[in-house]
Design a protein around this motif. Sequence first.
Motif, PDB file in Angstrom:
ATOM      1  N   ALA A  84       0.821  -1.218   0.000  1.00 38.13           N
ATOM      2  CA  ALA A  84       0.000   0.000   0.000  1.00 38.13           C
ATOM      3  C   ALA A  84       0.852   1.263   0.000  1.00 38.13           C
ATOM      4  CB  ALA A  84      -0.938  -0.001   1.202  1.00 38.13           C
ATOM      5  N   LEU A  85       2.035   1.201   0.608  1.00 41.36           N
ATOM      6  CA  LEU A  85       2.869   2.392   0.773  1.00 41.36           C
ATOM      7  C   LEU A  85       4.001   2.504  -0.243  1.00 41.36           C
ATOM      8  CD1 LEU A  85       3.174   2.458   4.673  1.00 41.36           C
ATOM      9  CD2 LEU A  85       1.838   4.021   3.246  1.00 41.36           C
ATOM     10  N   HIS A  86       4.058   1.607  -1.223  1.00 39.59           N
ATOM     11  CA  HIS A  86       5.268   1.576  -2.049  1.00 39.59           C
ATOM     12  C   HIS A  86       5.400   2.763  -3.008  1.00 39.59           C
ATOM     13  CE1 HIS A  86       2.936  -0.371  -5.403  1.00 39.59           C
ATOM     14  NE2 HIS A  86       3.878   0.157  -6.145  1.00 39.59           N
ATOM     15  N   THR A  87       4.341   3.553  -3.168  1.00 41.36           N
ATOM     16  CA  THR A  87       4.458   4.791  -3.959  1.00 41.36           C
ATOM     17  C   THR A  87       4.335   6.035  -3.076  1.00 41.36           C
ATOM     18  OG1 THR A  87       2.084   4.801  -4.446  1.00 41.36           O
ATOM     19  CG2 THR A  87       3.508   3.696  -6.037  1.00 41.36           C
ATOM     20  N   THR A  88       4.556   5.869  -1.781  1.00 44.49           N
ATOM     21  CA  THR A  88       4.464   6.994  -0.844  1.00 44.49           C
ATOM     22  C   THR A  88       5.861   7.305  -0.305  1.00 44.49           C
ATOM     23  OG1 THR A  88       2.219   6.315  -0.215  1.00 44.49           O
ATOM     24  CG2 THR A  88       3.356   7.835   1.262  1.00 44.49           C
ATOM     25  N   PRO A  89       6.587   8.210  -0.952  1.00 45.15           N
ATOM     26  CA  PRO A  89       7.968   8.470  -0.546  1.00 45.15           C
ATOM     27  C   PRO A  89       8.053   9.052   0.859  1.00 45.15           C
ATOM     28  CG  PRO A  89       7.461   9.493  -2.685  1.00 45.15           C
ATOM     29  CD  PRO A  89       6.168   9.029  -2.095  1.00 45.15           C
ATOM     30  N   GLY A  90       9.128   8.721   1.545  1.00 38.11           N
ATOM     31  CA  GLY A  90       9.421   9.355   2.824  1.00 38.11           C
ATOM     32  C   GLY A  90       8.808   8.707   4.040  1.00 38.11           C
ATOM     33  N   VAL A  91       8.040   7.625   3.848  1.00 38.87           N
ATOM     34  CA  VAL A  91       7.412   6.948   4.982  1.00 38.87           C
ATOM     35  C   VAL A  91       7.937   5.520   5.183  1.00 38.87           C
ATOM     36  CG1 VAL A  91       5.230   6.113   5.960  1.00 38.87           C
ATOM     37  CG2 VAL A  91       5.321   8.366   4.866  1.00 38.87           C
ATOM     38  N   PRO A  92       7.943   4.676   4.151  1.00 37.46           N
ATOM     39  CA  PRO A  92       8.251   3.258   4.381  1.00 37.46           C
ATOM     40  C   PRO A  92       9.599   2.988   5.023  1.00 37.46           C
ATOM     41  CG  PRO A  92       7.285   3.560   2.214  1.00 37.46           C
ATOM     42  CD  PRO A  92       7.555   4.926   2.752  1.00 37.46           C
ATOM     43  N   GLU A  93      10.582   3.823   4.753  1.00 42.43           N
ATOM     44  CA  GLU A  93      11.925   3.535   5.290  1.00 42.43           C
ATOM     45  C   GLU A  93      11.985   3.579   6.811  1.00 42.43           C
ATOM     46  OE1 GLU A  93      12.508   7.864   3.634  1.00 42.43           O
ATOM     47  OE2 GLU A  93      11.209   6.133   3.219  1.00 42.43           O
ATOM     48  N   PHE A  94      10.951   4.145   7.451  1.00 43.19           N
ATOM     49  CA  PHE A  94      10.919   4.218   8.910  1.00 43.19           C
ATOM     50  C   PHE A  94      10.144   3.060   9.539  1.00 43.19           C
ATOM     51  CE2 PHE A  94      11.473   8.574   7.396  1.00 43.19           C
ATOM     52  CZ  PHE A  94      12.660   8.896   8.040  1.00 43.19           C
ATOM     53  N   LEU A  95       9.607   2.169   8.705  1.00 47.00           N
ATOM     54  CA  LEU A  95       8.787   1.061   9.193  1.00 47.00           C
ATOM     55  C   LEU A  95       9.581  -0.246   9.161  1.00 47.00           C
ATOM     56  CD1 LEU A  95       5.461   2.178   7.490  1.00 47.00           C
ATOM     57  CD2 LEU A  95       6.180   2.548   9.860  1.00 47.00           C
ATOM     58  N   GLU A  96       8.916  -1.365   9.384  1.00 44.40           N
ATOM     59  CA  GLU A  96       9.597  -2.648   9.460  1.00 44.40           C
ATOM     60  C   GLU A  96      10.386  -2.944   8.193  1.00 44.40           C
ATOM     61  OE1 GLU A  96       5.860  -3.263  12.050  1.00 44.40           O
ATOM     62  OE2 GLU A  96       6.438  -2.103  10.292  1.00 44.40           O
ATOM     63  N   PRO A  97      11.425  -3.788   8.297  1.00 44.75           N
ATOM     64  CA  PRO A  97      12.286  -4.052   7.141  1.00 44.75           C
ATOM     65  C   PRO A  97      11.534  -4.509   5.895  1.00 44.75           C
ATOM     66  CG  PRO A  97      13.305  -4.930   9.118  1.00 44.75           C
ATOM     67  CD  PRO A  97      11.940  -4.437   9.522  1.00 44.75           C
ATOM     68  N   GLU A  98      10.539  -5.355   6.059  1.00 46.82           N
ATOM     69  CA  GLU A  98       9.807  -5.843   4.886  1.00 46.82           C
ATOM     70  C   GLU A  98       9.111  -4.694   4.169  1.00 46.82           C
ATOM     71  OE1 GLU A  98      10.348  -8.881   7.957  1.00 46.82           O
ATOM     72  OE2 GLU A  98       9.319  -6.955   8.019  1.00 46.82           O
ATOM     73  N   ILE A  99       8.590  -3.736   4.926  1.00 46.28           N
ATOM     74  CA  ILE A  99       7.894  -2.583   4.355  1.00 46.28           C
ATOM     75  C   ILE A  99       8.907  -1.652   3.692  1.00 46.28           C
ATOM     76  CG2 ILE A  99       6.414  -0.606   4.874  1.00 46.28           C
ATOM     77  CD1 ILE A  99       5.390  -2.233   7.323  1.00 46.28           C
ATOM     78  N   ALA A 100       9.980  -1.368   4.415  1.00 44.30           N
ATOM     79  CA  ALA A 100      11.012  -0.474   3.885  1.00 44.30           C
ATOM     80  C   ALA A 100      11.623  -1.015   2.598  1.00 44.30           C
ATOM     81  CB  ALA A 100      12.106  -0.277   4.932  1.00 44.30           C
ATOM     82  N   LEU A 101      11.812  -2.321   2.532  1.00 39.00           N
ATOM     83  CA  LEU A 101      12.601  -2.874   1.431  1.00 39.00           C
ATOM     84  C   LEU A 101      11.798  -3.165   0.179  1.00 39.00           C
ATOM     85  CD1 LEU A 101      15.111  -5.056   3.457  1.00 39.00           C
ATOM     86  CD2 LEU A 101      15.448  -2.774   2.469  1.00 39.00           C
ATOM     87  N   VAL A 102      10.478  -3.330   0.281  1.00 34.76           N
ATOM     88  CA  VAL A 102       9.688  -3.352  -0.957  1.00 34.76           C
ATOM     89  C   VAL A 102       9.828  -2.003  -1.658  1.00 34.76           C
ATOM     90  CG1 VAL A 102       7.356  -3.420  -1.939  1.00 34.76           C
ATOM     91  CG2 VAL A 102       8.059  -5.153  -0.284  1.00 34.76           C
ATOM     92  N   THR A 103       9.682  -0.930  -0.906  1.00 36.23           N
ATOM     93  CA  THR A 103       9.855   0.400  -1.502  1.00 36.23           C
ATOM     94  C   THR A 103      11.275   0.589  -2.010  1.00 36.23           C
ATOM     95  OG1 THR A 103       8.074   1.480  -0.285  1.00 36.23           O
ATOM     96  CG2 THR A 103       9.885   2.876  -0.990  1.00 36.23           C
ATOM     97  N   ALA A 104      12.274   0.152  -1.256  1.00 28.05           N
ATOM     98  CA  ALA A 104      13.663   0.298  -1.711  1.00 28.05           C
ATOM     99  C   ALA A 104      13.884  -0.435  -3.026  1.00 28.05           C
ATOM    100  CB  ALA A 104      14.619  -0.217  -0.643  1.00 28.05           C
ATOM    101  N   GLY A 105      13.308  -1.628  -3.155  1.00 27.55           N
ATOM    102  CA  GLY A 105      13.439  -2.380  -4.396  1.00 27.55           C
ATOM    103  C   GLY A 105      12.759  -1.694  -5.559  1.00 27.55           C
ATOM    104  N   VAL A 106      11.564  -1.153  -5.306  1.00 21.01           N
ATOM    105  CA  VAL A 106      10.846  -0.402  -6.343  1.00 21.01           C
ATOM    106  C   VAL A 106      11.653   0.832  -6.753  1.00 21.01           C
ATOM    107  CG1 VAL A 106       8.799   1.002  -6.807  1.00 21.01           C
ATOM    108  CG2 VAL A 106       8.560  -1.216  -5.667  1.00 21.01           C
ATOM    109  N   GLU A 107      12.166   1.553  -5.770  1.00 12.85           N
ATOM    110  CA  GLU A 107      12.906   2.778  -6.069  1.00 12.85           C
ATOM    111  C   GLU A 107      14.166   2.480  -6.880  1.00 12.85           C
ATOM    112  OE1 GLU A 107      11.529   5.691  -2.411  1.00 12.85           O
ATOM    113  OE2 GLU A 107      13.428   4.589  -2.218  1.00 12.85           O
TER     114      GLU A 107
END
Length: 216
Positions: free
Chosen positions: A114-137
């Motif tokens: 849900a958050l993978h297109t919301t910059p500036g938030v996922p990196e502060f959450l659990e590793p699984e959440i942060a790293l889906v966004t990191a992979g997308v980015e």
Amino acid sequence: MNTQHSAGIAGIVIPDTPLVREITEYIRDTEDELLFNHSRRVFLFGALQGRRRGLQPDLELLYAGAMFHDIGLTEGYRTSMDRFEVNGASAAWDFLLARGVDEADARKVWLAIALHTTPGVPEFLEPEIALVTAGVETDVLGIGRDDLSAEAIEAVIAAHPRPDFKNRILRAFTDGMKHRPRSTFGTVNADVLQHFDASFVRDDFVEIIRNNSWPE
């Protein structure tokens, strides 16, 4: 595939578990090769970025988030008015709960998607959440690409090529969202429709505030 399970891709081993195999089969049947290869790269780049950052995600959950993150762009969601990210999050939630994953873990995957297109938030959450966004980015925007070794990137691309990826992923975004333009309000997705859909009218946050029903 067996060599990938034993030796990994760029040192990242895709977990050889029943859940991962079911996810792979389901996404391969549901998505075209563009989105399937992209989703696998998101897992691999996310795991590589996690290794670099000293994060230790549950690789099964990271895989689930990466593989389901763009399913909302596929044909089956052409009548949905929800954000495509929420389509993917809910599809993953249902899939995982039906296979005995507990709600706390499924919630991590839901948020990761849900958050993978919301910059500036996922990196502060659990590793699984942060790293889906990191992979997308890394795969879509090139963010963090220079932090990975050329050898690692080459191994990932060899396993999951990206021919004309920039143009093709933009087309997939447009095709998946043009029927629900208002779902892009307040997100990076509005830029896609503004660029590629001549009929798109962007909602203006300032005007929404000025013209709402409050008198003052």
